[in-house]
Design a protein around this motif. Structure first.
Motif, PDB file in Angstrom:
ATOM      1  N   LEU A 170      28.132  49.893  29.883  1.00 48.67           N
ATOM      2  CA  LEU A 170      29.303  50.286  30.638  1.00 48.67           C
ATOM      3  C   LEU A 170      28.832  50.141  32.128  1.00 48.67           C
ATOM      4  O   LEU A 170      30.060  49.635  32.776  1.00 48.67           O
ATOM      5  CB  LEU A 170      29.431  51.885  30.304  1.00 48.67           C
ATOM      6  CG  LEU A 170      29.799  51.967  28.766  1.00 48.67           C
ATOM      7  CD1 LEU A 170      30.003  53.316  28.797  1.00 48.67           C
ATOM      8  CD2 LEU A 170      31.399  51.564  28.772  1.00 48.67           C
ATOM      9  N   MET A 171      27.891  50.200  32.815  1.00 47.48           N
ATOM     10  CA  MET A 171      27.728  49.993  34.167  1.00 47.48           C
ATOM     11  C   MET A 171      27.718  48.614  34.489  1.00 47.48           C
ATOM     12  O   MET A 171      28.449  48.282  35.540  1.00 47.48           O
ATOM     13  CB  MET A 171      26.405  50.606  34.442  1.00 47.48           C
ATOM     14  CG  MET A 171      26.309  52.184  34.610  1.00 47.48           C
ATOM     15  SD  MET A 171      24.948  53.013  35.152  1.00 47.48           S
ATOM     16  CE  MET A 171      23.696  52.560  33.906  1.00 47.48           C
ATOM     17  N   VAL A 172      27.045  47.706  33.806  1.00 47.60           N
ATOM     18  CA  VAL A 172      27.118  46.233  34.010  1.00 47.60           C
ATOM     19  C   VAL A 172      28.504  45.791  33.774  1.00 47.60           C
ATOM     20  O   VAL A 172      28.858  44.959  34.480  1.00 47.60           O
ATOM     21  CB  VAL A 172      26.205  45.388  32.785  1.00 47.60           C
ATOM     22  CG1 VAL A 172      26.421  43.976  32.903  1.00 47.60           C
ATOM     23  CG2 VAL A 172      24.503  45.833  33.122  1.00 47.60           C
ATOM     24  N   GLY A 173      29.111  46.246  32.506  1.00 47.34           N
ATOM     25  CA  GLY A 173      30.477  45.844  32.509  1.00 47.34           C
ATOM     26  C   GLY A 173      31.416  46.329  33.650  1.00 47.34           C
ATOM     27  O   GLY A 173      32.475  45.500  33.832  1.00 47.34           O
ATOM     28  N   SER A 174      31.207  47.518  34.226  1.00 50.00           N
ATOM     29  CA  SER A 174      31.869  48.050  35.436  1.00 50.00           C
ATOM     30  C   SER A 174      31.879  46.776  36.551  1.00 50.00           C
ATOM     31  O   SER A 174      33.084  46.479  37.169  1.00 50.00           O
ATOM     32  CB  SER A 174      31.484  49.345  35.841  1.00 50.00           C
ATOM     33  OG  SER A 174      31.964  49.599  37.175  1.00 50.00           O
ATOM     34  N   ALA A 175      30.678  46.413  36.763  1.00 52.69           N
ATOM     35  CA  ALA A 175      30.612  45.208  37.804  1.00 52.69           C
ATOM     36  C   ALA A 175      31.166  43.925  37.292  1.00 52.69           C
ATOM     37  O   ALA A 175      31.946  43.538  38.215  1.00 52.69           O
ATOM     38  CB  ALA A 175      29.168  44.995  38.234  1.00 52.69           C
ATOM     39  N   GLY A 176      31.146  43.517  36.274  1.00 53.10           N
ATOM     40  CA  GLY A 176      31.672  42.221  35.714  1.00 53.10           C
ATOM     41  C   GLY A 176      33.156  42.499  35.681  1.00 53.10           C
ATOM     42  O   GLY A 176      34.059  41.343  36.168  1.00 53.10           O
ATOM     43  N   TYR A 177      33.869  43.486  35.314  1.00 57.67           N
ATOM     44  CA  TYR A 177      35.186  43.737  35.202  1.00 57.67           C
ATOM     45  C   TYR A 177      35.818  43.978  36.597  1.00 57.67           C
ATOM     46  O   TYR A 177      36.939  43.136  36.810  1.00 57.67           O
ATOM     47  CB  TYR A 177      35.532  45.203  34.438  1.00 57.67           C
ATOM     48  CG  TYR A 177      36.701  45.226  33.543  1.00 57.67           C
ATOM     49  CD1 TYR A 177      37.375  43.939  33.324  1.00 57.67           C
ATOM     50  CD2 TYR A 177      37.441  46.445  33.370  1.00 57.67           C
ATOM     51  CE1 TYR A 177      38.322  43.955  32.439  1.00 57.67           C
ATOM     52  CE2 TYR A 177      38.375  46.335  32.563  1.00 57.67           C
ATOM     53  CZ  TYR A 177      39.118  45.336  32.225  1.00 57.67           C
ATOM     54  OH  TYR A 177      40.094  45.224  31.259  1.00 57.67           O
ATOM     55  N   ALA A 178      35.025  44.617  37.594  1.00 60.69           N
ATOM     56  CA  ALA A 178      35.563  44.533  38.796  1.00 60.69           C
ATOM     57  C   ALA A 178      35.536  43.138  39.537  1.00 60.69           C
ATOM     58  O   ALA A 178      36.467  42.885  40.260  1.00 60.69           O
ATOM     59  CB  ALA A 178      34.773  45.355  39.881  1.00 60.69           C
ATOM     60  N   ALA A 179      34.623  42.477  39.263  1.00 62.66           N
ATOM     61  CA  ALA A 179      34.275  41.132  39.965  1.00 62.66           C
ATOM     62  C   ALA A 179      35.488  40.037  39.364  1.00 62.66           C
ATOM     63  O   ALA A 179      36.320  39.377  40.073  1.00 62.66           O
ATOM     64  CB  ALA A 179      32.932  40.386  39.437  1.00 62.66           C
ATOM     65  N   GLU A 180      35.968  40.381  38.172  1.00 60.13           N
ATOM     66  CA  GLU A 180      36.888  39.562  37.313  1.00 60.13           C
ATOM     67  C   GLU A 180      38.291  39.919  38.061  1.00 60.13           C
ATOM     68  O   GLU A 180      39.079  39.200  38.335  1.00 60.13           O
ATOM     69  CB  GLU A 180      37.025  39.764  35.945  1.00 60.13           C
ATOM     70  CG  GLU A 180      38.067  38.954  35.317  1.00 60.13           C
ATOM     71  CD  GLU A 180      38.148  39.245  33.879  1.00 60.13           C
ATOM     72  OE1 GLU A 180      38.010  38.451  32.979  1.00 60.13           O
ATOM     73  OE2 GLU A 180      38.577  40.617  33.410  1.00 60.13           O
ATOM     74  N   ALA A 181      38.549  41.197  38.420  1.00 60.78           N
ATOM     75  CA  ALA A 181      39.764  41.690  38.940  1.00 60.78           C
ATOM     76  C   ALA A 181      39.948  41.024  40.417  1.00 60.78           C
ATOM     77  O   ALA A 181      40.973  40.605  40.705  1.00 60.78           O
ATOM     78  CB  ALA A 181      39.748  43.238  39.155  1.00 60.78           C
ATOM     79  N   PHE A 182      38.929  41.269  41.223  1.00 60.83           N
ATOM     80  CA  PHE A 182      38.821  40.988  42.605  1.00 60.83           C
ATOM     81  C   PHE A 182      38.812  39.214  42.601  1.00 60.83           C
ATOM     82  O   PHE A 182      39.543  38.560  43.692  1.00 60.83           O
ATOM     83  CB  PHE A 182      37.759  41.319  43.492  1.00 60.83           C
ATOM     84  CG  PHE A 182      37.877  42.671  43.738  1.00 60.83           C
ATOM     85  CD1 PHE A 182      38.913  42.963  44.940  1.00 60.83           C
ATOM     86  CD2 PHE A 182      37.525  43.741  43.208  1.00 60.83           C
ATOM     87  CE1 PHE A 182      38.942  44.559  45.224  1.00 60.83           C
ATOM     88  CE2 PHE A 182      37.561  45.243  43.513  1.00 60.83           C
ATOM     89  CZ  PHE A 182      38.435  45.315  44.661  1.00 60.83           C
ATOM     90  N   GLY A 183      38.358  38.527  41.709  1.00 56.48           N
ATOM     91  CA  GLY A 183      38.347  37.299  41.585  1.00 56.48           C
ATOM     92  C   GLY A 183      39.777  36.666  41.627  1.00 56.48           C
ATOM     93  O   GLY A 183      40.311  35.646  42.199  1.00 56.48           O
ATOM     94  N   TYR A 184      40.490  37.250  40.600  1.00 53.54           N
ATOM     95  CA  TYR A 184      41.921  36.922  40.481  1.00 53.54           C
ATOM     96  C   TYR A 184      42.769  37.230  41.750  1.00 53.54           C
ATOM     97  O   TYR A 184      43.784  36.373  41.994  1.00 53.54           O
ATOM     98  CB  TYR A 184      42.554  37.815  39.175  1.00 53.54           C
ATOM     99  CG  TYR A 184      42.470  37.143  37.984  1.00 53.54           C
ATOM    100  CD1 TYR A 184      42.703  36.036  37.490  1.00 53.54           C
ATOM    101  CD2 TYR A 184      41.633  38.061  36.963  1.00 53.54           C
ATOM    102  CE1 TYR A 184      42.337  35.246  36.216  1.00 53.54           C
ATOM    103  CE2 TYR A 184      41.328  37.568  35.587  1.00 53.54           C
ATOM    104  CZ  TYR A 184      41.665  36.440  35.426  1.00 53.54           C
ATOM    105  OH  TYR A 184      41.388  35.827  33.927  1.00 53.54           O
ATOM    106  N   ILE A 185      42.338  38.244  42.434  1.00 55.71           N
ATOM    107  CA  ILE A 185      43.180  38.476  43.828  1.00 55.71           C
ATOM    108  C   ILE A 185      42.653  37.598  44.700  1.00 55.71           C
ATOM    109  O   ILE A 185      43.519  37.066  45.453  1.00 55.71           O
ATOM    110  CB  ILE A 185      42.726  40.064  44.096  1.00 55.71           C
ATOM    111  CG1 ILE A 185      43.384  41.029  43.120  1.00 55.71           C
ATOM    112  CG2 ILE A 185      43.318  40.245  45.624  1.00 55.71           C
ATOM    113  CD1 ILE A 185      42.875  42.471  43.524  1.00 55.71           C
ATOM    114  N   LEU A 186      41.460  37.190  44.753  1.00 54.75           N
ATOM    115  CA  LEU A 186      41.086  36.406  46.033  1.00 54.75           C
ATOM    116  C   LEU A 186      41.240  34.783  45.736  1.00 54.75           C
ATOM    117  O   LEU A 186      41.356  34.104  46.754  1.00 54.75           O
ATOM    118  CB  LEU A 186      39.541  36.721  46.327  1.00 54.75           C
ATOM    119  CG  LEU A 186      39.231  37.870  46.598  1.00 54.75           C
ATOM    120  CD1 LEU A 186      37.704  38.347  46.908  1.00 54.75           C
ATOM    121  CD2 LEU A 186      39.796  38.382  47.989  1.00 54.75           C
TER     122      LEU A 186
END
Length: 246
Positions: free
Chosen positions: A178-194
């Motif tokens: 869950l903690m690793v997934g949190s980082a990966g999921y956040a990276a994906e979200a901000f990747g789509y934004i940036l």
């Protein structure tokens, strides 16, 4: 016969809510889009929705069920996990619940699509190609709104995973995922934004895998196994049973 303790009952309640979130979410966010196959052609998108209107409506309904269950899920998890850290448990609830009004508002874009394909009299003056473009705009707005939702869906997993790991009443591996997934999921979200072409980058589709494994694994564990009772809690519970019997 093994007694069902309050902790196990609470864990299974949380598990059932999580199961509703997972099943409804998979149907609305994965199955329905896979059947509609909406690309970047407005006319093709409109034709696909017209041909599968019932499925499109079912996806909207499933989204609403998913978000309603997700409103209750963190509250159940708070009762289960707050003894192991009230501050991270409060942060977990705040981040999860904050996503719910955003999610409901975002479904409004799909309801706009239903208005546009309704064939109502007030739409007769709109040329078919313009109507298709309006449908596509609503669908793209919904897609972008999902990225905003994903920011909160990623962040709440960090305190959730920490509490799962710290508590010891669930497998620590689930907390790590869950903690690793949190980082990966956040990276994906901000990747789509940036980055406009983020989806085309190698490995972009792998970032959400740990979160999926952690969430589905936690959901199934809560439903099937419940949660391990802390040793002192088991002793107190069994003592209470003996006193009641005597």
């Amino acid at each position: 016969m093994q007694q069902s303790t309050p902790t196990k009952r609470l864990a299974r309640t949380a598990g059932l809510l999580y199961l509703v979130v997972v099943v409804a979410g998979i149907f609305a966010l994965m199955y329905v889009p896979s059947q509609l196959k909406i690309g970047n052609d407005p006319a093709a998108a409109l034709a696909s929705i017209d041909a599968h209107e019932g499925l499109f409506r079912a996806g909207i309904a499933a989204s609403l069920v998913c978000y309603l269950a997700f409103l209750l899920l963190p509250l159940a998890l708070y009762k289960l996990l707050s003894p192991y850290g009230r501050s991270p448990a409060a942060v977990m609830v705040a981040l999860a619940v904050a996503s719910v009004p955003l999610s409901f508002a975002n479904v409004g874009h799909r309801l706009e699509v239903l208005n546009l394909i309704s064939g109502a009299d007030y739409l007769r003056g709109i040329a078919p190609d313009v109507l298709a473009q309006q449908v596509m705009l609503s669908l793209k707005a919904y897609s972008k709104g999902m990225v905003l939702n994903q920011v909160f869906w990623s962040l709440w997993l960090a305190p959730f995973g920490y509490l799962v790991y710290k508590s010891g009443i669930l497998p620590k591996l689930l907390g790590i995922l869950l903690m690793v997934g949190s980082a990966g999921y956040a990276a994906e979200a901000f990747g789509y934004i940036l980055l406009a072409d983020f989806a085309a980058l190698p490995g972009a589709g792998l970032l959400s895998i740990p979160a999926s494994l952690g969430e589905i694994g936690t959901c199934l564990w809560l439903c099937v196994m419940g949660a391990r009772e802390p040793v002192h809690s088991v002793d107190a519970y069994n003592t209470g049973i003996k006193i009641a019997r005597n």
